[in-house]
Scaffold this motif. Structure first.
Motif, PDB file in Angstrom:
ATOM      1  N   GLU A 319      40.074  25.610  43.005  1.00 62.85           N
ATOM      2  CA  GLU A 319      39.032  25.960  42.043  1.00 62.85           C
ATOM      3  C   GLU A 319      38.667  24.794  41.151  1.00 62.85           C
ATOM      4  O   GLU A 319      37.499  24.500  40.924  1.00 62.85           O
ATOM      5  N   LYS A 396      36.618  28.057  34.228  1.00 60.85           N
ATOM      6  CA  LYS A 396      37.214  29.157  34.991  1.00 60.85           C
ATOM      7  C   LYS A 396      38.510  28.679  35.649  1.00 60.85           C
ATOM      8  O   LYS A 396      39.529  29.380  35.621  1.00 60.85           O
ATOM      9  N   THR A 400      42.261  30.164  35.131  1.00 65.27           N
ATOM     10  CA  THR A 400      43.101  30.603  36.244  1.00 65.27           C
ATOM     11  C   THR A 400      44.482  29.974  36.171  1.00 65.27           C
ATOM     12  O   THR A 400      45.485  30.589  36.516  1.00 65.27           O
TER      13      THR A 400
ATOM     14  N   GLY B  76      32.882  36.379  42.654  1.00 69.81           N
ATOM     15  CA  GLY B  76      32.834  37.764  42.211  1.00 69.81           C
ATOM     16  C   GLY B  76      31.706  38.042  41.241  1.00 69.81           C
ATOM     17  O   GLY B  76      31.779  38.960  40.438  1.00 69.81           O
ATOM     18  N   SER B 189      39.719  36.678  35.389  1.00 69.82           N
ATOM     19  CA  SER B 189      40.991  36.215  35.968  1.00 69.82           C
ATOM     20  C   SER B 189      42.009  37.346  35.998  1.00 69.82           C
ATOM     21  O   SER B 189      42.870  37.392  36.880  1.00 69.82           O
ATOM     22  N   HIS B 191      41.253  40.402  36.650  1.00 65.75           N
ATOM     23  CA  HIS B 191      40.915  41.167  37.848  1.00 65.75           C
ATOM     24  C   HIS B 191      41.448  40.474  39.082  1.00 65.75           C
ATOM     25  O   HIS B 191      41.896  41.112  40.027  1.00 65.75           O
ATOM     26  N   LYS B 192      41.422  39.143  39.054  1.00 61.57           N
ATOM     27  CA  LYS B 192      41.958  38.368  40.178  1.00 61.57           C
ATOM     28  C   LYS B 192      43.469  38.580  40.284  1.00 61.57           C
ATOM     29  O   LYS B 192      44.029  38.705  41.365  1.00 61.57           O
ATOM     30  N   GLY B 197      42.950  41.497  43.564  1.00 61.74           N
ATOM     31  CA  GLY B 197      43.162  40.152  44.076  1.00 61.74           C
ATOM     32  C   GLY B 197      41.938  39.277  44.227  1.00 61.74           C
ATOM     33  O   GLY B 197      42.035  38.195  44.773  1.00 61.74           O
ATOM     34  N   VAL B 198      40.790  39.739  43.771  1.00 57.38           N
ATOM     35  CA  VAL B 198      39.599  38.897  43.861  1.00 57.38           C
ATOM     36  C   VAL B 198      38.947  38.798  42.485  1.00 57.38           C
ATOM     37  O   VAL B 198      39.206  39.613  41.609  1.00 57.38           O
ATOM     38  N   TRP B 199      38.127  37.761  42.343  1.00 53.22           N
ATOM     39  CA  TRP B 199      37.378  37.637  41.103  1.00 53.22           C
ATOM     40  C   TRP B 199      36.330  38.734  41.045  1.00 53.22           C
ATOM     41  O   TRP B 199      35.703  39.049  42.056  1.00 53.22           O
ATOM     42  N   SER B 200      36.147  39.299  39.874  1.00 50.18           N
ATOM     43  CA  SER B 200      35.021  40.202  39.687  1.00 50.18           C
ATOM     44  C   SER B 200      34.651  40.213  38.221  1.00 50.18           C
ATOM     45  O   SER B 200      35.527  40.157  37.351  1.00 50.18           O
TER      46      SER B 200
END
Lengths: 480, 500
Positions: A319, A396, A400, B76, B189, B191-192, B197-200
């Motif tokens: 990322e 972002k 993360t 996402g 993050s 939600h990830k 397990g995915v960005w949304s």
């Protein structure tokens, strides 16, 4: 050397050959000089086409160069920047009578150097590419031979650049001494088998390499040359200087950090890079507020932007690196548009490019002012521009990686930067027009180039899908 | 079927697209073309909003006319629009105010008309988009999109200190919204990191998450995330003590800018609290309730007192906004269905009454180029229509029964009294203070003796100004007499939100 190796560097070869032809034509066929820019442009288009037509072989030249998706992305970016600079350089060089094939040849060769750097998987090509790029830029900065500031700019860049090259070379030598190899992957193997902390030679070498690259990126504390050099260099050269070397260097950075894999780096290094990122953002933005000269302001803004891009490097991972790559593309369009407009607005090259001279121009020259406005909003990271997308991606990545604080510092710095970016817009539209008419008409190539950049800034801001997926694909090649 | 699938996009994108076309493709001097295009586009948007209203199912508490398009799938991020009862009410308010703004600027803005009309139309897209976006990223984009046109409207067409006001407006707004961006990233993050397990960034996905709490402030992610959202919204509302940008921006903006700023932009702050803060961060909302109730009460009282002290009518109206938005905040944090309904109604009321007040202040400013009380007096004899319009608005603003302000304030007080009795008692004195400063205006401007000769020949409202005021005045009376249709629009959505 196999034939596949030559295929792999065909775009570079095209540029080198066309550059040589340009120099010869300029010397022996002076009548052709006004048309040489077309040849230069053709060379750049040819190189770009070659890169996309030929397959990507991966490691070539005994794995010294790595021609992968990332290399293609960066080549595209460098060549696009080169083309845009060529378009806006032509009227400028005609006006200031700095005309001739040499300038275009040097631009082509500088781009070649940057493209070599971006592919290097080995410290020697990094150095060779960097030197080719830098030497061409020393001359280009001083190409405005009648102007003292231009000569000063070339000289300053030469001194600082030579110093940085020296640091880099010394660092490379120390790394070689410690690891016994120049190859990034082989160095990485050494770094993972022996802990870095017990290897002062390698540590010192890496630190010096970092410093050498830091000079090229104009990161704090290696930034002091940027404002003077940016201010003095001919504006199209400044545009080139502000995007191409930085892009190539950031890719070297990305490859280096990836090879060393952050888990083998002590956390202190992450902290160090984070501190450099934050210091660059803070100093760049705060110093930009104090500037009254547009080119100096953009120089400090460039320092800050490399700070944001470093956030992606610090965050690392797919990322973060994708964010860095997108940042490069975004930064190119934003900066080229800004410098394109500045070069069109400048009354004469001996005068400073004062912010106050823009007063009221928004209503007088709507097209260029609109382009400058969009680029200022993009640089400030306001949606829906590509500048916002780029910042969004690096921040972002930081979130993360649990570096929320880094993102917070980043957005606070963006807030500071809004002040001086919006000041440009305010000067354009909200200051009364002085009773001064533009000294010359807007050249259509400048309008074309800045218009293209503006379209790209807004288009990629609204529909960034293609850019982001290409960047992700490019980075995947790196992380394999 | 096809139509309703595109309805919200058409509603949101029509004004902005027309604005961009105007900006890029029309000649600079075609002033009346620009005015008419601006007016007709605003009316068309109002038509679309009314169409949405006519098709809206009030028994459904969820999002209607939902549109989902992929935008940046790997991150996402999607283009999602949806309308619930809360958004519908505010969309109607926005769409109603926009033609009023166009009419109010018809003669007043004579310089750079193209830019003005285009800015207003792009601004409308930003506002409608922010109300209707159901993806946090998209919401943020629309939220920021509002900033740029407003910056130009204040900075180019504003009063003497316009540049200061415009810069202050931008810096304040961005200070909040940039931190909110980090908050949005954090939610994505989460939600990830969740089983998904995915960005949304889709609102419905984020709303399903449980955001972890914790002890203290710095170790409590939910409270931290709430804080960054709340800061962005609180600046917009504005909550005392973050209100200092508001008097500058309102006073310096041209009449149309002030109307839209007070009428709609401030509502985006309270809308944000309702749409995002309350459902996403329920525990932090509970924890922050005492703070925000206190700030709301301070805003009501301090805003009213400061308004009373003003010499400039427009500044007085600006400070009255601080006070009135305090009532809305009190209603929101009162936390019951009734108080929240009151808060939503009061948002509309304030949009109508402060919009009308700015419109009317603009009218006398156009004629006399001053807004100081001391320059007026005895206007009732010279401008009877104007006086009537101003009286209706004043009475609506101070909450006279039979007009809209009364219904909203009553619901807020009734609903909040169960949960925040002390705050309601103090806030109720703010109603009295409101009457004091507004009636003082009326007295000084309309009833005092006519001492200035310049006021003797003032022209009464023109047909254009009457047309601009009429929809606002009629809406005030209609809501005051029969508020049920409006309340029932949002009732289902609010009930689901509060869980009552």
């Amino acid at each position: 050397m196999t034939s596949i190796d030559l295929y792999a560097i065909a775009p570079e070869l095209v540029l080198v050959v066309v550059g040589s032809v340009l120099v010869l034509a300029s010397a022996f066929a002076p009548a052709l000089r006004p048309r040489l820019v077309w040849l230069a442009g053709l060379g750049a288009v040819g190189a770009l086409a070659t890169r996309w037509v030929l397959p990507l072989p991966g490691a070539v030249f005994s794995a010294a160069l790595r021609v992968d998706a990332l290399a293609r992305f960066v080549d595209t970016y460098i060549l696009a920047a080169l083309l845009l600079v060529l378009v806006m350089a032509e009227p400028y060089f005609v006006r200031t009578a700095v005309r001739g094939g040499e300038v275009y040849a040097l631009l082509l060769w500088a781009a070649t150097g940057a493209m070599v750097m971006a592919k290097a998987d080995h410290l020697l090509p990094v150095f060779i590419g960097l030197e080719l790029l830098s030497v061409c830029l020393y001359v280009l900065n001083a190409s405005h031979r009648d102007s003292l500031v231009s000569l000063e700019s070339g000289f300053k860049y030469l001194v600082v650049g030579a110093f940085a090259s020296g640091l880099l070379l010394f660092g490379i030598a120390l790394v070689y001494g410690a690891a016994g190899t120049f190859s990034l992957r082989a160095i990485a193997v050494v770094a993972t088998t022996q802990p870095l902390t017990g290897n002062p030679l390698l540590l010192a070498g890496l630190a010096l390499v970092l410093a050498g690259l830091g000079f090229k990126l104009a990161l704090v504390p290696f930034h002091a040359w940027a404002p003077d050099v940016y201010q003095g260099a001919p504006t199209p050269v400044t545009a080139f200087l502000s995007v191409v070397p930085k892009g190539a260097t950031l890719v070297v950075f990305a490859r280096l950090v990836t090879a060393l894999a952050p888990h083998s780096l002590p956390p202190r290094w992450t902290t160090l890079l984070a501190v450099i990122a934050i210091a660059s953002q803070a100093l760049g933005n705060l110093a930009a507020i104090a500037q009254r000269d547009l080119k100096r302001m953009l120089a400090y803004s460039g320092i800050a932007h490399m700070g944001y891009a470093m956030v992606g490097i610090v965050a690392f991972g797919a990322e973060g690196l994708a964010g860095v790559v997108v940042y490069l593309a975004a930064y190119t369009f934003m900066n080229l548009a800004a410098f394109g407009v500045v070069s069109a607005f400048s009354e004469s090259e001996d005068e400073p490019h004062r912010l106050a001279d823009l007063a009221g121009q928004g209503w007088k020259r709507p097209f260029l002012s609109f382009a400058l406005t969009v680029s200022m909003f993009a640089l400030a990271g306001i949606p829906p521009t590509v500048g916002f997308v780029a910042k969004f991606l690096v921040f972002k990545a930081a979130v993360t990686e649990n570096l929320v604080w880094l993102a917070v510092v980043g957005v606070l710095n963006s807030l500071v930067s809004v002040f001086f970016y919006f000041r440009v817009v305010f000067t354009l539209y909200m200051r009364p027009l002085p009773s001064r008419e533009p000294a010359f008409a807007e050249p259509w190539p400048t309008r074309f180039a800045t218009g293209l950049c503006t379209l790209a800034m807004v288009g990629l801001g609204l529909l960034p899908g293609w850019l982001v997926s290409t960047a992700e694909q490019a980075v995947r090649a790196l992380l394999e | 079927m096809r139509l309703s699938g595109m309805l919200l996009s058409a509603l949101v994108l029509t004004p902005g697209t027309v604005g961009l076309v105007l900006l890029l493709l029309t000649p600079r001097n075609a002033k009346s073309l620009h005015r008419w295009v601006g007016m007709l586009t605003s009316l068309a948007t109002l038509g679309l909003a009314l169409l949405a209203w006519s098709r809206f199912d009030i028994s459904d508490p969820g999002f209607q006319f939902v549109e989902v398009r992929t935008w940046l799938p790997s991150l996402g991020i999607s283009y999602r629009l949806g309308m619930d009862g809360i958004a519908l009410v505010l969309v109607l308010l926005t769409a109603l105010l926009q033609p009023v703004v166009m009419l109010s600027s018809w003669k007043q803005i004579d310089d750079k008309v193209k830019g003005y009309v285009a800015s207003m139309l792009i601004l409308e897209t930003g506002m409608l988009g922010a109300f209707l976006a159901t993806d946090l990223f998209l919401f943020y984009v629309f939220w920021e999109l509002m900033l740029l046109p407003m910056y130009f409207i204040i900075g180019v067409w504003g009063g003497e200190r316009r540049v200061y006001a415009a810069v202050k407006f931008v810096i304040f707004t961005l200070a909040g919204s940039l931190l909110m961006l980090v908050g949005i990233l954090y939610l994505g993050s989460l939600h990830k990191a969740s089983p998904a397990g995915v960005w949304s960034f889709a609102f419905e996905d984020i709303a399903k998450l449980t955001i972890p709490g914790g002890a203290g402030f710095w170790h409590n992610p939910q409270l931290l995330a709430f804080s960054v959202f709340a800061l962005a919204f609180a600046i917009k509302v504005p909550v005392w003590p973050l209100h200092t940008w508001l008097p500058d921006a309102h006073v310096e903006a041209p009449t149309g800018g002030s109307i839209i700023l007070a009428g709609v932009l401030l509502k985006l702050g309270t809308f944000g609290f309702l749409r995002y803060c309350r459902p996403l961060f329920p525990e932090a909302w509970q924890a922050a309730t005492p703070l925000f109730v206190t700030l709301a009460v301070i805003a009501i009282i301090v805003g009213a007192l400061v308004a009373y002290a003003q010499k400039d009518i427009k500044k007085l109206v600006a400070y009255s906004s601080v006070s009135h938005m305090g009532f809305v905040m009190l209603g929101l944090f009162g936390g019951t269905v009734t108080s929240t309904q009151g808060a939503l109604l009061q948002m509309v009321n304030h949009g109508l009454s402060s919009g009308a007040l700015f419109l009317l202040v603009g009218v006398i400013y156009d004629r006399r180029h001053t807004r100081l009380f001391e320059d007026f007096g005895g206007l009732a004899k010279v401008m009877p229509l104007y006086t009537a319009a101003f009286m209706i608005t004043t009475l609506s603003s101070i909450g006279l029964p039979g007009l809209n302000g009364f219904v909203g304030e009553l619901l807020i007080f009734l609903g909040s009294f169960k949960t925040q009795p002390v705050a309601v008692i103090i806030a109720a004195t703010g109603v009295v203070l409101g009457a004091v400063y507004m009636l003082t205006v009326v007295q000084r401007v309309f009833w005092n003796p006519l001492v200035h000769e310049a006021n003797r020949g003032l022209e009464d409202l023109t047909w254009r100004e009457v047309t601009a005021f009429a929809p606002l005045g009629l809406a005030m009376i209609w809501i005051g007499v029969y508020p049920l249709p409006l309340l029932s629009l949002s009732e289902a959505a609010i009930r689901r939100l509060i869980g009552g």
